[in-house]
Design a protein around this motif. Sequence first.
Motif, PDB file in Angstrom:
ATOM      1  N   TYR A   1       0.839  -1.203   0.000  1.00 13.78           N
ATOM      2  CA  TYR A   1       0.000   0.000   0.000  1.00 13.78           C
ATOM      3  C   TYR A   1       0.871   1.249   0.000  1.00 13.78           C
ATOM      4  CZ  TYR A   1      -3.036   3.681   1.792  1.00 13.78           C
ATOM      5  OH  TYR A   1      -3.704   4.869   1.964  1.00 13.78           O
ATOM      6  N   GLN A   2       1.941   1.238   0.769  1.00 18.61           N
ATOM      7  CA  GLN A   2       2.834   2.391   0.793  1.00 18.61           C
ATOM      8  C   GLN A   2       3.538   2.587  -0.539  1.00 18.61           C
ATOM      9  OE1 GLN A   2       5.186   1.373   4.392  1.00 18.61           O
ATOM     10  NE2 GLN A   2       4.405   3.277   5.278  1.00 18.61           N
ATOM     11  N   ILE A   3       3.887   1.498  -1.212  1.00 16.83           N
ATOM     12  CA  ILE A   3       4.552   1.603  -2.511  1.00 16.83           C
ATOM     13  C   ILE A   3       3.606   2.190  -3.557  1.00 16.83           C
ATOM     14  CG2 ILE A   3       5.541   0.263  -4.412  1.00 16.83           C
ATOM     15  CD1 ILE A   3       6.644  -1.665  -2.298  1.00 16.83           C
ATOM     16  N   LEU A   4       2.362   1.715  -3.563  1.00 15.60           N
ATOM     17  CA  LEU A   4       1.388   2.212  -4.543  1.00 15.60           C
ATOM     18  C   LEU A   4       0.986   3.650  -4.241  1.00 15.60           C
ATOM     19  CD1 LEU A   4      -0.858  -0.954  -4.939  1.00 15.60           C
ATOM     20  CD2 LEU A   4       0.995  -0.175  -6.413  1.00 15.60           C
ATOM     21  N   GLY A   5       1.019   4.027  -2.972  1.00 18.15           N
ATOM     22  CA  GLY A   5       0.833   5.416  -2.579  1.00 18.15           C
ATOM     23  C   GLY A   5      -0.470   6.030  -3.038  1.00 18.15           C
ATOM     24  N   ILE A   6      -0.351   7.195  -3.677  1.00 17.88           N
ATOM     25  CA  ILE A   6      -1.512   8.004  -4.041  1.00 17.88           C
ATOM     26  C   ILE A   6      -2.383   7.340  -5.093  1.00 17.88           C
ATOM     27  CG2 ILE A   6      -0.285   9.240  -5.854  1.00 17.88           C
ATOM     28  CD1 ILE A   6      -2.930  10.667  -3.412  1.00 17.88           C
ATOM     29  N   PHE A   7      -1.853   6.331  -5.791  1.00 20.66           N
ATOM     30  CA  PHE A   7      -2.608   5.752  -6.901  1.00 20.66           C
ATOM     31  C   PHE A   7      -3.766   4.863  -6.443  1.00 20.66           C
ATOM     32  CE2 PHE A   7       1.498   6.825  -8.737  1.00 20.66           C
ATOM     33  CZ  PHE A   7       1.069   7.603  -9.803  1.00 20.66           C
ATOM     34  N   ILE A   8      -3.802   4.469  -5.177  1.00 21.08           N
ATOM     35  CA  ILE A   8      -4.977   3.775  -4.656  1.00 21.08           C
ATOM     36  C   ILE A   8      -6.140   4.752  -4.468  1.00 21.08           C
ATOM     37  CG2 ILE A   8      -5.912   2.399  -2.762  1.00 21.08           C
ATOM     38  CD1 ILE A   8      -4.088   0.857  -4.586  1.00 21.08           C
ATOM     39  N   PRO A   9      -5.967   5.873  -3.753  1.00 19.94           N
ATOM     40  CA  PRO A   9      -7.071   6.842  -3.681  1.00 19.94           C
ATOM     41  C   PRO A   9      -7.499   7.388  -5.041  1.00 19.94           C
ATOM     42  CG  PRO A   9      -5.394   7.351  -2.046  1.00 19.94           C
ATOM     43  CD  PRO A   9      -4.834   6.263  -2.902  1.00 19.94           C
ATOM     44  N   LEU A  10      -6.559   7.472  -5.987  1.00 18.58           N
ATOM     45  CA  LEU A  10      -6.891   8.014  -7.309  1.00 18.58           C
ATOM     46  C   LEU A  10      -7.773   7.086  -8.127  1.00 18.58           C
ATOM     47  CD1 LEU A  10      -3.640   9.797  -8.558  1.00 18.58           C
ATOM     48  CD2 LEU A  10      -5.832  10.821  -7.942  1.00 18.58           C
ATOM     49  N   ILE A  11      -8.025   5.869  -7.639  1.00 14.18           N
ATOM     50  CA  ILE A  11      -8.968   4.989  -8.334  1.00 14.18           C
ATOM     51  C   ILE A  11     -10.342   5.661  -8.427  1.00 14.18           C
ATOM     52  CG2 ILE A  11     -10.177   2.770  -8.197  1.00 14.18           C
ATOM     53  CD1 ILE A  11      -7.718   1.561  -6.951  1.00 14.18           C
ATOM     54  N   VAL A  12     -10.645   6.544  -7.468  1.00 15.86           N
ATOM     55  CA  VAL A  12     -11.926   7.267  -7.493  1.00 15.86           C
ATOM     56  C   VAL A  12     -12.097   8.020  -8.804  1.00 15.86           C
ATOM     57  CG1 VAL A  12     -13.296   9.067  -6.364  1.00 15.86           C
ATOM     58  CG2 VAL A  12     -11.945   7.477  -4.988  1.00 15.86           C
ATOM     59  N   THR A  13     -11.006   8.554  -9.334  1.00 17.20           N
ATOM     60  CA  THR A  13     -11.088   9.361 -10.557  1.00 17.20           C
ATOM     61  C   THR A  13     -10.802   8.551 -11.815  1.00 17.20           C
ATOM     62  OG1 THR A  13      -8.761  10.006 -10.393  1.00 17.20           O
ATOM     63  CG2 THR A  13     -10.369  11.388  -9.264  1.00 17.20           C
ATOM     64  N   ASN A  14     -10.690   7.237 -11.680  1.00 19.18           N
ATOM     65  CA  ASN A  14     -10.413   6.393 -12.848  1.00 19.18           C
ATOM     66  C   ASN A  14     -11.600   6.435 -13.809  1.00 19.18           C
ATOM     67  OD1 ASN A  14      -9.980   4.190 -14.654  1.00 19.18           O
ATOM     68  ND2 ASN A  14      -8.577   3.275 -13.173  1.00 19.18           N
ATOM     69  N   CYS A  15     -11.356   6.920 -15.017  1.00 15.79           N
ATOM     70  CA  CYS A  15     -12.446   7.083 -15.990  1.00 15.79           C
ATOM     71  C   CYS A  15     -13.063   5.746 -16.381  1.00 15.79           C
ATOM     72  CB  CYS A  15     -11.920   7.785 -17.233  1.00 15.79           C
ATOM     73  SG  CYS A  15     -11.330   9.459 -16.934  1.00 15.79           S
ATOM     74  N   ALA A  16     -12.292   4.666 -16.324  1.00 19.64           N
ATOM     75  CA  ALA A  16     -12.829   3.357 -16.684  1.00 19.64           C
ATOM     76  C   ALA A  16     -13.945   2.947 -15.730  1.00 19.64           C
ATOM     77  CB  ALA A  16     -11.715   2.315 -16.664  1.00 19.64           C
ATOM     78  N   ILE A  17     -13.790   3.247 -14.439  1.00 21.32           N
ATOM     79  CA  ILE A  17     -14.788   2.849 -13.449  1.00 21.32           C
ATOM     80  C   ILE A  17     -16.031   3.706 -13.566  1.00 21.32           C
ATOM     81  CG2 ILE A  17     -15.239   2.634 -10.979  1.00 21.32           C
ATOM     82  CD1 ILE A  17     -12.277   2.037 -10.602  1.00 21.32           C
ATOM     83  N   LEU A  18     -15.857   5.026 -13.598  1.00 19.25           N
ATOM     84  CA  LEU A  18     -17.011   5.914 -13.732  1.00 19.25           C
ATOM     85  C   LEU A  18     -17.695   5.714 -15.075  1.00 19.25           C
ATOM     86  CD1 LEU A  18     -18.683   8.165 -12.500  1.00 19.25           C
ATOM     87  CD2 LEU A  18     -17.090   9.829 -13.475  1.00 19.25           C
ATOM     88  N   GLY A  19     -16.906   5.452 -16.116  1.00 24.22           N
ATOM     89  CA  GLY A  19     -17.486   5.220 -17.432  1.00 24.22           C
ATOM     90  C   GLY A  19     -18.368   3.984 -17.476  1.00 24.22           C
ATOM     91  N   ARG A  20     -17.939   2.889 -16.850  1.00 22.62           N
ATOM     92  CA  ARG A  20     -18.764   1.669 -16.832  1.00 22.62           C
ATOM     93  C   ARG A  20     -20.016   1.879 -15.989  1.00 22.62           C
ATOM     94  NH1 ARG A  20     -18.297  -0.117 -21.126  1.00 22.62           N
ATOM     95  NH2 ARG A  20     -19.561  -1.886 -20.471  1.00 22.62           N
ATOM     96  N   ALA A  21     -19.880   2.629 -14.891  1.00 19.98           N
ATOM     97  CA  ALA A  21     -21.053   2.900 -14.060  1.00 19.98           C
ATOM     98  C   ALA A  21     -22.097   3.691 -14.829  1.00 19.98           C
ATOM     99  CB  ALA A  21     -20.630   3.669 -12.798  1.00 19.98           C
ATOM    100  N   ASP A  22     -21.659   4.679 -15.587  1.00 21.35           N
ATOM    101  CA  ASP A  22     -22.596   5.542 -16.304  1.00 21.35           C
ATOM    102  C   ASP A  22     -23.107   4.899 -17.589  1.00 21.35           C
ATOM    103  OD1 ASP A  22     -24.026   7.952 -16.823  1.00 21.35           O
ATOM    104  OD2 ASP A  22     -22.444   8.564 -18.209  1.00 21.35           O
TER     105      ASP A  22
END
Length: 238
Positions: free
Chosen positions: A97-118
Amino acid sequence: MASKTSREIIRDGLWTNNPALVQVLGLCPLLAVTSTVVNAIGLGLATLMVLMGSNLAVSLIRNFVGESVRLPAFVMIIASFVTCAELLMQAFTYELYQILGIFIPLIVTNCAILGRADAFASKTSPGPALLDGVMMGLGFLVVLVLLGGMRELIGQGTLFVDMNLLLGPAAADWVIRPFESYPDVLFMVLPPGAFVGLGLLIALKNGIDNHLEARRKLAEPTPSASGSKRVRVTGNVS
């Protein structure tokens, strides 16, 4: 929207509409953390979990959310599942988790996830929405692992290094070193190497698609050269 069969959903997620190779979404974390296989698997599993949960939740509430608050509601759902993924990683794979750092919270802004939801989950029933989340997540995970394996092998001459960060001490000896005295290729570990690696994967997929399309056209029956039936004329000619 026209309903898709399970086979079409599976094919779309893994190949035809792959979020990384076709939609070209979520490239920021994909290019940033794929320097090793273990990093790629960690981010891929977190993304898969969020995709599954958000698609299912969005499908369940699709008839109860107004148009004006639709997107904010989707973002709140995605953020909730990302928080769950963060807490799980902090509890069980803290070093990763420490190595991946900020990229775990940034999953919120992942266009692939929001795009599939919409585009899909908000317009279909929970079963197909969940299957779509699983397949899109797996498609994204496979590309992450392939890119991570390519960069780790070419860049460091190893495979599966530090797998113990994800799977525990039992995986500490999983490291594969195909070459002796391998000179590290720093280019592949740095961001430019990620762009080159992803470009090669996209080119490979397009080449396979073109080859399959050419074979399909060759297998199709061809019409007759004349395009019409010949008429046989009988009788005496004086």
